[in-house]
Design an enzyme around this catalytic site. Structure first.
Site, PDB file in Angstrom:
ATOM      1  N   ASP A 155       0.825  -1.210   0.000  1.00  0.00           N
ATOM      2  CA  ASP A 155       0.000   0.000   0.000  1.00  0.00           C
ATOM      3  C   ASP A 155       0.859   1.260   0.000  1.00  0.00           C
ATOM      4  O   ASP A 155       2.039   1.242   0.351  1.00  0.00           O
ATOM      5  CB  ASP A 155      -0.885   0.027   1.241  1.00  0.00           C
ATOM      6  CG  ASP A 155      -2.033  -0.962   1.180  1.00  0.00           C
ATOM      7  OD1 ASP A 155      -2.010  -1.853   0.320  1.00  0.00           O
ATOM      8  OD2 ASP A 155      -2.949  -0.849   2.014  1.00  0.00           O
ATOM      9  N   HIS A 311       3.536  -2.411   3.273  1.00  0.00           N
ATOM     10  CA  HIS A 311       3.505  -1.066   2.712  1.00  0.00           C
ATOM     11  C   HIS A 311       4.785  -0.678   1.980  1.00  0.00           C
ATOM     12  O   HIS A 311       5.881  -1.098   2.354  1.00  0.00           O
ATOM     13  CB  HIS A 311       3.253  -0.044   3.831  1.00  0.00           C
ATOM     14  CG  HIS A 311       1.882  -0.120   4.410  1.00  0.00           C
ATOM     15  ND1 HIS A 311       1.518  -1.090   5.319  1.00  0.00           N
ATOM     16  CD2 HIS A 311       0.778   0.647   4.207  1.00  0.00           C
ATOM     17  CE1 HIS A 311       0.249  -0.922   5.658  1.00  0.00           C
ATOM     18  NE2 HIS A 311      -0.225   0.118   4.997  1.00  0.00           N
TER      19      HIS A 311
END
Length: 424
Positions: A155, A311
């Site tokens: 992400d 992430h």
């Protein structure tokens, strides 16, 4: 060592002076093409803002970066699309009270314990209760035939200093699902282009990374609609999205579905994004990675697969991904992009590029050429190069100044603005 610890308010003038002296060096590097950007290295060069004409000329066709999106007054196409779908949006009120709810503070909000809206933040609900909506993708559908599969994705990209991380993935011939924030795409367009060029699956992660259930219908629509900045920059329109913080309910799912986006969640959270907040430390994240690996080793995924939240947010999160990749690869039978988990061979509205199906991918064909729907295994060719050492890639990454991909300063065209983001 975290790079932010290198700077304080008292050192800011010296840092800005050094940045201005460094500007001439930066100008000598190629900041106009994806290929040139992918070759950039150096402590300041990575996250020095640059001008990219397609974004510069279209900037006023999009909301201000890092602010909650609303439909622009002169955007007749967006208004027409919203008017076309608005009457069908479920009658579910926004959660909490703005502005605190925009960042996840739902204090004082009364919500039924029956979870009528399938609110993930409340009870991790992934099976919608409103009719006609698909369940969220939280696991790996192909796992019944291919157990021990990890759906791999990151992400909050594109991060301005992700070259070493993407280099490492390429060296491993490993593709992933990259959930890009629209504002990041506008700030770092050439970095976004690299994601597609490297064969990763590109998905939407909203425009400004707010808690989606806190937003009005129009705001939620605009957060997803204007994430088509990905199409402006990269040339493809994604069909997948992940809600920031997992914050989704049936109202938001419905709006996403009306825009052709399938909701992707996760089953395990590395919490890499939380380091330095509350009681979450680097040791916490290491333990979360190890716990996932242990579950694979003890048979938890003997008949299933899973997705873990990780992430592209900053230096630390990308370094962790590099550190643990060899262990994940050794433990899991297969590590594949989430679109591959779903056998989604046409991941974009456009007919190309295409993804290999699950069997093609695990057989070594990690990229394909051609257009949907005629692609076959014979058309594909695998990409990547021989692996280099993990340490070398981590060293290059550690030498780069990074930014927090979930929040930058407005005005990416300004050099000082880009520099300040690297210090946050």
């Amino acid at each position: 060592m975290h790079l932010s610890s290198l700077f304080s308010v008292s050192t800011l003038p010296a840092v800005l002076l050094a940045a201005s002296l460094f500007a001439n060096t930066v100008h000598a590097q190629d900041r106009t093409t994806e290929q040139g950007e992918a070759q950039i290295s150096g402590k300041l060069a990575f996250c020095t803002a640059y001008y990219y004409a397609p974004v510069g000329t279209a900037r006023y066709n999009y909301p201000t970066v890092w602010t909650i999106a609303t439909i622009l007054s002169n955007d007749t196409a967006a208004q027409a699309k919203y008017n076309n779908i608005s009457s069908g949006i479920p009658n579910i009120a926004p959660k909490g009270t703005q502005p605190q709810s925009e960042t996840g503070n739902f204090t004082g909000f009364n919500y039924s314990s029956s979870d009528p809206d399938c609110w993930w933040t409340y009870h991790q609900c992934t099976t919608p209760k409103y009719p006609g909506l698909q369940p969220d993708v939280a696991g790996v559908p192909e796992a019944s035939s291919y157990p021990g599969t990890l759906g791999y994705g990151f992400d909050d990209g594109p991060n301005c200093s992700h070259n070493a991380f993407y280099d490492y993935l390429s060296q491993q011939n490993q593709k992933a699902s990259m959930f890009y924030i629209g504002s990041n795409v506008m700030d770092w367009p050439l970095e976004a282009q690299r994601g597609l060029a490297d064969g990763h699956e590109i998905c939407v992660h909203t425009w400004s990374h707010k808690y989606m259930t806190s937003l009005t219908n129009e705001e939620a629509f605009a957060e997803l609609y204007y994430s088509t900045s990905i199409q402006l920059v990269v040339g493809v329109t994604p069909t997948c999205w992940r809600p920031p913080f997992g914050d989704v309910d049936d109202r938001i799912r419905w709006i996403a579905n009306a825009l052709g986006l399938r909701t992707i969640i996760w089953q395990y959270d590395s919490n890499d994004w939380k380091v330095g907040t509350g009681n979450v430390t680097e040791a916490t994240v290491n333990a979360n990675y190890q716990a996932l690996i242990q579950r694979m080793q003890n048979g938890t995924f003997a008949t299933s697969g899973t997705i873990m939240l990780t992430h592209e947010l900053n230096n630390y999160t990308m370094s962790e991904a590099i550190s643990f990749y060899p262990q994940l690869k050794a433990a899991f039978n297969h590590i594949v992009p989430i679109g591959v988990c779903l056998n989604t061979t046409q991941p974009y509205v456009q007919p190309s590029p295409i993804l290999p199906d699950f069997e093609q991918y695990i057989s070594g064909t990690t990229t394909l050429t051609g257009s949907a729907p005629s692609a076959t295994g014979g058309q594909g060719s695998s990409s990547g190069s021989s692996a280099s050492t993990t340490g070398a890639a981590k060293s290059r990454l550690a030498n780069a100044l990074t930014m927090d991909g979930a929040g930058g300063l407005v005005g990416a065209a300004m050099f000082v603005g880009g520099l300040l983001r690297t210090m946050m």
